[in-house]
Design an enzyme around this catalytic site. Structure first.
Site, PDB file in Angstrom:
ATOM      1  N   ASN A 148       0.888  -1.256   0.111  1.00  0.00           N
ATOM      2  CA  ASN A 148      -0.127  -0.114  -0.069  1.00  0.00           C
ATOM      3  C   ASN A 148       0.818   1.276   0.269  1.00  0.00           C
ATOM      4  O   ASN A 148       1.686   1.403   0.814  1.00  0.00           O
ATOM      5  CB  ASN A 148      -0.685  -0.042   1.274  1.00  0.00           C
ATOM      6  CG  ASN A 148      -1.611   1.089   1.189  1.00  0.00           C
ATOM      7  OD1 ASN A 148      -2.749   0.917   0.357  1.00  0.00           O
ATOM      8  ND2 ASN A 148      -1.854   2.173   2.062  1.00  0.00           N
ATOM      9  N   GLU A 149       0.726   1.855  -0.978  1.00  0.00           N
ATOM     10  CA  GLU A 149       1.527   3.328  -1.018  1.00  0.00           C
ATOM     11  C   GLU A 149       2.798   3.301  -0.499  1.00  0.00           C
ATOM     12  O   GLU A 149       3.227   3.823   0.501  1.00  0.00           O
ATOM     13  CB  GLU A 149       0.702   4.424  -0.115  1.00  0.00           C
ATOM     14  CG  GLU A 149      -0.625   4.884  -0.711  1.00  0.00           C
ATOM     15  CD  GLU A 149      -1.233   6.080  -0.057  1.00  0.00           C
ATOM     16  OE1 GLU A 149      -0.831   6.474   0.982  1.00  0.00           O
ATOM     17  OE2 GLU A 149      -2.082   6.605  -0.850  1.00  0.00           O
ATOM     18  N   GLU A 306      -7.973   5.673  -4.452  1.00  0.00           N
ATOM     19  CA  GLU A 306      -8.459   6.148  -3.159  1.00  0.00           C
ATOM     20  C   GLU A 306      -8.520   7.655  -3.163  1.00  0.00           C
ATOM     21  O   GLU A 306      -8.072   8.218  -4.011  1.00  0.00           O
ATOM     22  CB  GLU A 306      -7.470   6.229  -1.854  1.00  0.00           C
ATOM     23  CG  GLU A 306      -6.965   4.660  -1.534  1.00  0.00           C
ATOM     24  CD  GLU A 306      -6.104   4.631  -0.341  1.00  0.00           C
ATOM     25  OE1 GLU A 306      -5.803   5.885   0.317  1.00  0.00           O
ATOM     26  OE2 GLU A 306      -5.457   3.905  -0.205  1.00  0.00           O
ATOM     27  N   GLU A 354      -6.982   7.304  12.070  1.00  0.00           N
ATOM     28  CA  GLU A 354      -7.720   7.836  11.237  1.00  0.00           C
ATOM     29  C   GLU A 354      -9.186   7.878  11.424  1.00  0.00           C
ATOM     30  O   GLU A 354      -9.774   7.769  10.516  1.00  0.00           O
ATOM     31  CB  GLU A 354      -7.263   7.399  10.002  1.00  0.00           C
ATOM     32  CG  GLU A 354      -5.674   7.472   9.476  1.00  0.00           C
ATOM     33  CD  GLU A 354      -5.208   7.421   7.999  1.00  0.00           C
ATOM     34  OE1 GLU A 354      -4.880   8.394   7.341  1.00  0.00           O
ATOM     35  OE2 GLU A 354      -5.528   6.212   7.446  1.00  0.00           O
ATOM     36  N   LYS A 355      -9.493   7.754  12.578  1.00  0.00           N
ATOM     37  CA  LYS A 355     -11.015   7.677  12.890  1.00  0.00           C
ATOM     38  C   LYS A 355     -11.629   9.019  12.296  1.00  0.00           C
ATOM     39  O   LYS A 355     -12.811   8.711  11.981  1.00  0.00           O
ATOM     40  CB  LYS A 355     -11.338   7.489  14.260  1.00  0.00           C
ATOM     41  CG  LYS A 355     -11.029   8.162  15.551  1.00  0.00           C
ATOM     42  CD  LYS A 355     -10.959   7.535  16.626  1.00  0.00           C
ATOM     43  CE  LYS A 355     -10.325   8.286  17.615  1.00  0.00           C
ATOM     44  NZ  LYS A 355      -8.695   8.250  17.662  1.00  0.00           N
ATOM     45  N   PHE A 356     -10.979  10.049  12.236  1.00  0.00           N
ATOM     46  CA  PHE A 356     -11.772  10.983  11.763  1.00  0.00           C
ATOM     47  C   PHE A 356     -11.650  11.400  10.304  1.00  0.00           C
ATOM     48  O   PHE A 356     -12.043  12.674   9.680  1.00  0.00           O
ATOM     49  CB  PHE A 356     -11.314  12.454  12.507  1.00  0.00           C
ATOM     50  CG  PHE A 356     -11.832  12.221  13.954  1.00  0.00           C
ATOM     51  CD1 PHE A 356     -13.261  12.388  14.300  1.00  0.00           C
ATOM     52  CD2 PHE A 356     -11.103  12.420  14.951  1.00  0.00           C
ATOM     53  CE1 PHE A 356     -13.620  12.473  15.538  1.00  0.00           C
ATOM     54  CE2 PHE A 356     -11.478  12.303  16.465  1.00  0.00           C
ATOM     55  CZ  PHE A 356     -12.639  12.003  16.637  1.00  0.00           C
TER      56      PHE A 356
HETATM   57  C1  GLA Z   1      -3.417   6.990   2.109  1.00  0.00           C
HETATM   58  C2  GLA Z   1      -3.553   5.406   2.769  1.00  0.00           C
HETATM   59  C3  GLA Z   1      -4.856   5.035   3.456  1.00  0.00           C
HETATM   60  C4  GLA Z   1      -5.285   6.111   4.480  1.00  0.00           C
HETATM   61  C5  GLA Z   1      -5.507   7.292   3.343  1.00  0.00           C
HETATM   62  C6  GLA Z   1      -5.914   8.572   4.355  1.00  0.00           C
HETATM   63  O1  GLA Z   1      -4.105   6.958   0.889  1.00  0.00           O
HETATM   64  O2  GLA Z   1      -3.404   4.448   1.706  1.00  0.00           O
HETATM   65  O3  GLA Z   1      -4.463   3.651   3.830  1.00  0.00           O
HETATM   66  O4  GLA Z   1      -4.340   6.383   5.111  1.00  0.00           O
HETATM   67  O5  GLA Z   1      -4.316   7.934   2.797  1.00  0.00           O
HETATM   68  O6  GLA Z   1      -5.217   9.013   5.074  1.00  0.00           O
END
Ligand code: GLA
Ligand code: GLA
Length: 649
Positions: A148-149, A306, A354-356
């Site tokens: 992921n990223e 995303e 990241e709940k918000f």
């Molecule tokens: C990135 C990540 C996600 C999430 C988002 C929002 O795109 O891939 O897991 O953390 O940012 O912050």
């Protein structure tokens, strides 16, 4: 290998491991209500799927895969290797990354792995193998989402294992130490190395580090991350040859990795992009990243993997997207070549960092504006299936290069130049002119373009210099900004007069650089003024389009144009103000014979042709009448396009 080509995908990251099986049922019901066609599943599920080394718990994931499959929802299944479980860091602390100062980072966040760690790579690959064996034949599986990223938080690791990997990479690149010493200009400051053991990452040092070492380190670190992706991709391709593989890369102004060198390894390009709702020009930057993603895939459709339905949680204050903005920005992606619109995330987390961050389903559930707007968009995208697979024609290319980005922003340059500002300054006038562009590396085949725009290409390979020269010689047009063609790929000056790579093409030489101080402006004879930088230009065949009327170089040329072969090369020795830049770009577009997608649109209206459709996007907070359509504030119109063979749409 575009599995999406018969419809536009719509969906989100789905993290069911955070919820109970009752919630999963509710999720599926709501996904159907919202028109969800695809989810990215299990991105951060390693610790749940493999709670102990080698012991896998797939029961919950089996159930979720079946539920999604039964609902007709495609799965982009993550290999789950983005955030290692606690047991890996405990048993193998050497997998934790080390920063430039020698501090080993702790677990407790995410992406806490050294990209060169053989232990991490092996554990990740073995999880990917388990996932492929378990789900390779599942009918819901449509795409593998690896990691992921990559590099989002940890772009590089300075540990001894990475140092060894770096040396191997350098041996491969240079062969022997003599070549390395020459490439790194190590006679300067007594940096000559006589033993490979002395070749190190650019760790914290007394003062300026060797710039060529820094540059190779960035290249190596990009390759190390790519190797992590490739290792997983290789086993997935072997076990499930019919399932495409990708990872999500980032549309943001950070040179995390050389995505141009990664692109060939993506079966479909996947973009994560979080334009800032508070930024009035966010949609122009976003347009650039969409163009870049489409271009990375050679013009093929990509996925917006995303984005946020509303607020983003890491840039306080976190402003929601006002009504219509999510729809507008999602359509912008589709207009510029995306075949999928997906959000992080499906259901807002009840706990965790990241709940918000906004989601499709909020903490209060689905009876709210965010869900209703998302569901309406899902229904709307379902009516646009003819757009899927469509191409976006472009006659102009903007050159964008990661090695140049890394090199230009190193220390001790004549002036403080930043690639985000430099690229924006060239891209925005094209956006305002409603001209669609591709974003290409400097060595790209330029034959399809009438005009190539080159923002500040300080570092330039021989191949790039030759390609740009041939483009103009063959009748193409060029617009290039100052401090281009100065150094080779090892950050060594091209001697014999600036700009070494382009003197003949531009018909000039630059004697000295005169960076301007903050707030200092120089008038231009063509109108307006300039700041930031002033080249002392001596024409050698180029005509002067504008001279400085003030400042340190008053009376000398500021902007020139050179007829070369069958084309022209326009050169900007400074940074004109916004209006002067728009005028100059407009003049160059006319010269190159490039017309806007739609002429005469009101300001703030974006027009893009895709396949047989014309997208009109009103970024204004007021209504407009454009190209025969009435658009409310933040409104979108997707119109049928009359075929224009000249545009090749
Ligand atoms: C990135 C990540 C996600 C999430 C988002 C929002 O795109 O891939 O897991 O953390 O940012 O912050
Ligand atoms: C000092 C050092 C020199 C050089 C100059 C210019 O005087 O002794 O080696 O670095 O600064 O920066």
């Amino acid at each position: 290998m575009n599995f999406l080509s018969d419809r536009l995908g719509f969906g989100a990251d789905y993290n069911p491991e955070q919820w109970s099986p009752e919630v999963w049922r509710d999720d599926i019901r709501l996904m159907r209500e919202a028109g969800v066609t695809i989810v990215t599943l299990g991105v951060f599920s390693w610790a749940t799927v493999e709670p102990e080394p080698g012991r896998h718990d797939f029961g919950w994931l089996d159930e979720v895969m079946d539920l999604l499959g039964a609902a007709g929802i495609d799965v982009s299944l993550a290999t789950g290797t983005a955030s290692p479980p606690s047991w890996l860091s405990r048993r193998h602390p050497e997998t934790l990354p080390v920063n430039r100062d020698g501090v080993r980072l702790s677990p407790g966040s995410r992406q806490h792995y050294c990209p060169s760690s053989p232990v991490y790579r092996e554990a990740a690959v073995s999880l990917a193998v388990q996932m492929a064996k378990r789900y390779g034949a599942h009918p819901a599986l449509k795409l593998w989402h690896v990691g992921n990223e990559y590099g989002c938080h940890v772009q590089e690791c300075y540990c001894d294992v990475s140092a060894g990997d770096f040396r191997d990479w350098l041996r491969e690149r240079y062969g022997d130490l003599d070549a390395l010493n020459a490439a790194w200009s190590t006679t300067f400051w007594s940096q000559r190395v006589t033993d490979w053991a002395d070749v190190l990452p650019p760790r914290t040092a007394p003062t300026l580090r060797n710039p060529a070492q820094e540059l190779d380190w960035r290249r190596f670190s990009s390759d190390a991350l790519l190797a992590c992706y490739r290792a997983e991709r290789a086993v997935l391709q072997e076990l499930t040859p019919d399932v495409p593989v990708t990872t999500n890369i980032m549309g943001m102004w950070e040179p995390v990795a050389d995505y141009a060198s990664w692109a060939a390894d993506f079966d479909i390009v996947a973009l994560d992009i979080y334009p800032e709702p508070k930024d009035p020009a966010a949609h122009i930057d976003a347009a650039f990243f969409h163009d870049q993603m489409r271009s990375l895939g050679g013009g093929r459709p990509y996925m917006m993997m995303e984005t946020a339905t509303s607020a983003i949680s890491y840039r306080p204050p976190n402003r929601p997207k006002r009504t219509g903005l999510n729809r507008l920005w999602s359509h912008q992606a589709v207009a510029r070549g995306a075949d999928a619109v997906m959000y992080f995330q499906w259901r807002a987390s009840a706990g965790g960092a990241e709940k918000f961050h906004s989601a499709v389903v909020s903490h209060g559930g689905s009876d709210n504006r965010i869900f209703r707007e998302a569901a309406a968009l899902g229904a709307e995208l379902a009516t646009l299936s003819d757009v899927a697979g469509g191409r976006v024609p472009a006659e102009v290319a903007v050159v964008h290069d990661y090695a140049n980005w890394w090199a230009l922003e190193l220390d001790a340059r004549p002036g403080e130049l930043r690639i985000p500002e430099r690229v924006r300054a060239h891209y925005a006038p094209l956006w305002h002119a409603n001209v669609t562009v591709d974003v290409v590396p400097p060595e790209a085949d330029l034959s399809a373009y009438k005009l190539v725009v080159v923002p500040n290409l300080y570092l330039c390979t021989d191949a790039a210099a030759d390609g740009l020269r041939r483009h103009v010689e063959g009748g193409g047009h060029l617009l290039m900004s100052f401090f281009s063609g100065i150094a080779d790929e090892c950050d060594r000056i091209r001697l014999g007069g600036y700009p070494g790579a382009f003197r003949e093409l531009l018909g000039l030489r630059v004697e000295e650089f005169w960076p301007l101080s903050d707030g200092e402006r120089a008038g231009l004879s063509s109108g307006g003024s300039a700041d930031l930088w002033a080249d002392h230009i001596v024409p050698e065949g180029a005509e002067v389009l504008a001279a400085y009327t003030g400042g340190p170089l008053a009376g000398l040329p500021a902007v020139t144009r050179h007829a070369y072969g069958a084309g022209t090369a326009t050169y900007l020795g400074t940074r004109p103000d916004e209006q002067a830049m728009r005028d100059l770009v407009a003049d160059t577009l006319r010269l190159a014979g490039v017309a806007p997608v739609v002429a005469g649109l009101p300001a703030g209206v974006e027009a893009v042709r895709r396949g047989s459709r014309l997208f009109l996007l009103n970024h204004n907070d007021h209504p407009v009448h454009a190209a025969g359509a009435d658009l409310a504030p933040l409104d979108v119109a997707v119109l049928p396009l009359r075929h224009d063979p000249a545009k090749g749409a």
